[in-house]
Design a protein around this motif. Structure first.
Motif, PDB file in Angstrom:
ATOM      1  N   PRO A   1       0.817  -1.223   0.000  1.00 13.03           N
ATOM      2  CA  PRO A   1       0.000   0.000   0.000  1.00 13.03           C
ATOM      3  C   PRO A   1       0.849   1.272   0.000  1.00 13.03           C
ATOM      4  O   PRO A   1       0.784   2.099   0.916  1.00 13.03           O
ATOM      5  CB  PRO A   1      -0.806  -0.135   1.297  1.00 13.03           C
ATOM      6  CG  PRO A   1       0.081  -0.916   2.209  1.00 13.03           C
ATOM      7  CD  PRO A   1       0.815  -1.891   1.324  1.00 13.03           C
ATOM      8  N   ASP A   2       1.658   1.402  -1.033  1.00 16.94           N
ATOM      9  CA  ASP A   2       2.530   2.556  -1.201  1.00 16.94           C
ATOM     10  C   ASP A   2       2.397   3.000  -2.654  1.00 16.94           C
ATOM     11  O   ASP A   2       2.596   2.204  -3.574  1.00 16.94           O
ATOM     12  CB  ASP A   2       3.970   2.169  -0.873  1.00 16.94           C
ATOM     13  CG  ASP A   2       4.935   3.351  -0.927  1.00 16.94           C
ATOM     14  OD1 ASP A   2       4.740   4.255  -1.760  1.00 16.94           O
ATOM     15  OD2 ASP A   2       5.907   3.352  -0.143  1.00 16.94           O
ATOM     16  N   VAL A   3       2.104   4.268  -2.868  1.00 17.60           N
ATOM     17  CA  VAL A   3       1.809   4.758  -4.213  1.00 17.60           C
ATOM     18  C   VAL A   3       2.951   4.531  -5.192  1.00 17.60           C
ATOM     19  O   VAL A   3       2.736   4.426  -6.408  1.00 17.60           O
ATOM     20  CB  VAL A   3       1.426   6.254  -4.152  1.00 17.60           C
ATOM     21  CG1 VAL A   3       2.624   7.104  -3.767  1.00 17.60           C
ATOM     22  CG2 VAL A   3       0.829   6.717  -5.477  1.00 17.60           C
ATOM     23  N   VAL A   4       4.185   4.417  -4.693  1.00 18.67           N
ATOM     24  CA  VAL A   4       5.335   4.243  -5.577  1.00 18.67           C
ATOM     25  C   VAL A   4       5.333   2.860  -6.223  1.00 18.67           C
ATOM     26  O   VAL A   4       5.706   2.705  -7.391  1.00 18.67           O
ATOM     27  CB  VAL A   4       6.649   4.479  -4.802  1.00 18.67           C
ATOM     28  CG1 VAL A   4       7.858   4.173  -5.680  1.00 18.67           C
ATOM     29  CG2 VAL A   4       6.716   5.902  -4.284  1.00 18.67           C
ATOM     30  N   TYR A   5       4.883   1.854  -5.492  1.00 13.36           N
ATOM     31  CA  TYR A   5       5.046   0.470  -5.959  1.00 13.36           C
ATOM     32  C   TYR A   5       4.265   0.154  -7.238  1.00 13.36           C
ATOM     33  O   TYR A   5       4.850  -0.322  -8.217  1.00 13.36           O
ATOM     34  CB  TYR A   5       4.690  -0.508  -4.831  1.00 13.36           C
ATOM     35  CG  TYR A   5       5.842  -0.733  -3.889  1.00 13.36           C
ATOM     36  CD1 TYR A   5       6.591  -1.904  -3.931  1.00 13.36           C
ATOM     37  CD2 TYR A   5       6.205   0.229  -2.953  1.00 13.36           C
ATOM     38  CE1 TYR A   5       7.663  -2.117  -3.072  1.00 13.36           C
ATOM     39  CE2 TYR A   5       7.270   0.044  -2.089  1.00 13.36           C
ATOM     40  CZ  TYR A   5       8.000  -1.134  -2.153  1.00 13.36           C
ATOM     41  OH  TYR A   5       9.073  -1.331  -1.310  1.00 13.36           O
ATOM     42  N   PRO A   6       2.952   0.357  -7.281  1.00 15.45           N
ATOM     43  CA  PRO A   6       2.239  -0.010  -8.516  1.00 15.45           C
ATOM     44  C   PRO A   6       2.499   0.933  -9.678  1.00 15.45           C
ATOM     45  O   PRO A   6       2.114   0.642 -10.814  1.00 15.45           O
ATOM     46  CB  PRO A   6       0.768   0.033  -8.095  1.00 15.45           C
ATOM     47  CG  PRO A   6       0.730   0.960  -6.950  1.00 15.45           C
ATOM     48  CD  PRO A   6       2.030   0.800  -6.227  1.00 15.45           C
ATOM     49  N   ASN A   7       3.164   2.059  -9.435  1.00 14.05           N
ATOM     50  CA  ASN A   7       3.403   3.039 -10.491  1.00 14.05           C
ATOM     51  C   ASN A   7       4.844   3.054 -10.972  1.00 14.05           C
ATOM     52  O   ASN A   7       5.233   3.943 -11.737  1.00 14.05           O
ATOM     53  CB  ASN A   7       3.007   4.440 -10.001  1.00 14.05           C
ATOM     54  CG  ASN A   7       1.506   4.585  -9.840  1.00 14.05           C
ATOM     55  OD1 ASN A   7       0.774   4.578 -10.816  1.00 14.05           O
ATOM     56  ND2 ASN A   7       1.044   4.691  -8.603  1.00 14.05           N
ATOM     57  N   THR A   8       5.646   2.094 -10.534  1.00  9.43           N
ATOM     58  CA  THR A   8       7.043   2.019 -10.940  1.00  9.43           C
ATOM     59  C   THR A   8       7.181   1.175 -12.206  1.00  9.43           C
ATOM     60  O   THR A   8       6.456   0.210 -12.400  1.00  9.43           O
ATOM     61  CB  THR A   8       7.894   1.417  -9.810  1.00  9.43           C
ATOM     62  OG1 THR A   8       7.868   2.316  -8.696  1.00  9.43           O
ATOM     63  CG2 THR A   8       9.334   1.228 -10.244  1.00  9.43           C
TER      64      THR A   8
END
Length: 388
Positions: free
Chosen positions: A130-137
């Motif tokens: 649940p960290d915005v960076v992970y699915p958008n990397t």
């Protein structure tokens, strides 16, 4: 659904293949119009409003369709490792190629690679964090494959359980999945906190709230299971109560509903309620060989490319505007032309990825190596096949 004698599974369903491209096109429409990616001004506002939920709708369709076609094309006597091998060779080669290309583009544009999110993306576990960076990397659309990976791992046992359930139990299972879909946004609203994101909806929602209903694989699994249940009902001879055209109209009306409900409901699996009847109706239309606008040669061919199209489009709509749109004073005609160019480039790259990566991998490693009687012909299977 009305009942009729049991349907032999394994028959090809070309309308579902054609519908795959329509769903992939919805996701493209969302990403190419969100925050004025190509078209700005009043026209950009209109397009952003019209297609503001198209990506969520397309991804939900892919999750439902994935459950349906995997169940439909299940082979008697199949083993879990065989299922996993076929699904792995279907999705991972495309993922790996686009992952490497995404890394090269990041380096080319002097952006940093975040080590842990990058590794999570490589192994398709990014949607669990649940960290915005992970699915958008890296190639951000691959987050949906993280969900699909869970679906595939659980599929052999889910199918075994559903095969033991009678029609009444299947309907109760469908109702339970609908309840999960409807309850998840309520849980997210009242039980999950986090820092609000000012650029999402009205600025009151945190990424953690959005993550729970949109990215979190166990929650999204309800749509996959709903597709499985729909397939089991059709196989058992329970026909959908409405034919293809009315089901398509229900899906269009459902999109209007999704666009007007509170944001967390709209991005969650609510779309599955309107799309599952369309999937079932399209399958029955093919079984009965009645007219279908999705069964034409062009639509089926584009549907075969749809997974590759999905995997390349995020990179195209990210980097093409970065190089050709941002910082330039372009007229409306030029912006429309670049949008058409983006679509054409996505189709070209999808053809290349399908022809030289996906198809060879499936032919080489996806076939069933056994001396048993040959299975019925499998239905083309989608991922997300979302964000699908």
């Amino acid at each position: 659904m009305t009942s009729s004698p049991e349907t032999p599974r394994g028959a090809r369903l070309p309308s579902l293949t054609g519908l795959r491209f329509a769903a992939a096109l919805l996701v493209f429409a969302f990403h190419s119009t969100w925050q004025h990616t190509f078209i700005d001004g009043a026209a950009g506002d209109v397009l952003g409003s019209v297609f503001g939920h198209a990506g969520f709708y397309g991804v939900s369709f892919f999750f439902v369709l994935s459950g349906f076609v995997l169940t439909w094309s299940a082979r008697p006597g199949d083993t879990a490792p065989r299922v996993w091998r076929r699904r792995f060779v279907k999705i991972y080669p495309n993922h790996l190629v686009t992952f490497v290309v995404a890394g090269a583009l990041l380096l080319l544009t002097a952006q940093q690679l975040a080590p842990w999110p990058t590794l999570a993306g490589l192994f398709l576990v990014q949607s669990w964090v649940p960290d915005v960076v992970y699915p958008n990397t890296m190639n951000f659309v691959s987050w949906s494959l993280s969900c699909e990976l869970l679906f595939y791992l659980c599929f052999p046992w889910l199918l075994r359980a559903l095969n033991r359930v009678r029609a009444r139990g299947l309907w109760l299972t469908a109702a339970a999945m609908v309840a999960v879909i409807l309850v998840a946004p309520v849980v997210s609203t009242f039980a999950i906190g986090g820092t609000p994101l000012p650029f999402i909806a009205d600025g009151s929602l945190s990424f953690e709230q959005i993550w729970f209903v949109y990215f979190f694989p166990p929650v999204r699994a309800a749509e996959f299971v709903l597709g499985m249940v729909a397939a089991r009902l059709v196989i058992a001879g329970h026909r959908p109560p409405i034919p293809l055209l009315p089901a398509l109209l229900v899906a269009v009306a459902g999109y209007a509903v999704n666009s007007s409900v509170p944001y967390l409901f709209g991005v969650a699996g609510l779309a599955a309620l309107w799309l599952t009847p369309l999937v079932a109706a399209a399958a029955v239309t093919d079984l009965r060989a009645t007219r279908s606008p999705f069964r034409g040669r062009t639509m089926v061919r584009l549907g075969e490319w749809s997974f590759a199209f999905y995997m390349v489009h995020g990179l195209v709509v990210t980097y093409l505007p970065l190089w050709l749109v941002q910082g330039r004073d372009l007229g409306a005609a030029s912006r429309i032309g670049l949008l058409v160019l983006a679509l054409a480039l996505c189709l070209l790259l999808a053809y290349a990825l399908f022809t030289w990566v996906e198809s060879p991998a499936v032919r080489r490693f996806g076939s069933r190596r056994t001396t048993a009687a040959p299975p019925t012909a499998p239905v083309p299977v989608t991922v997300l096949e979302a964000k699908e």
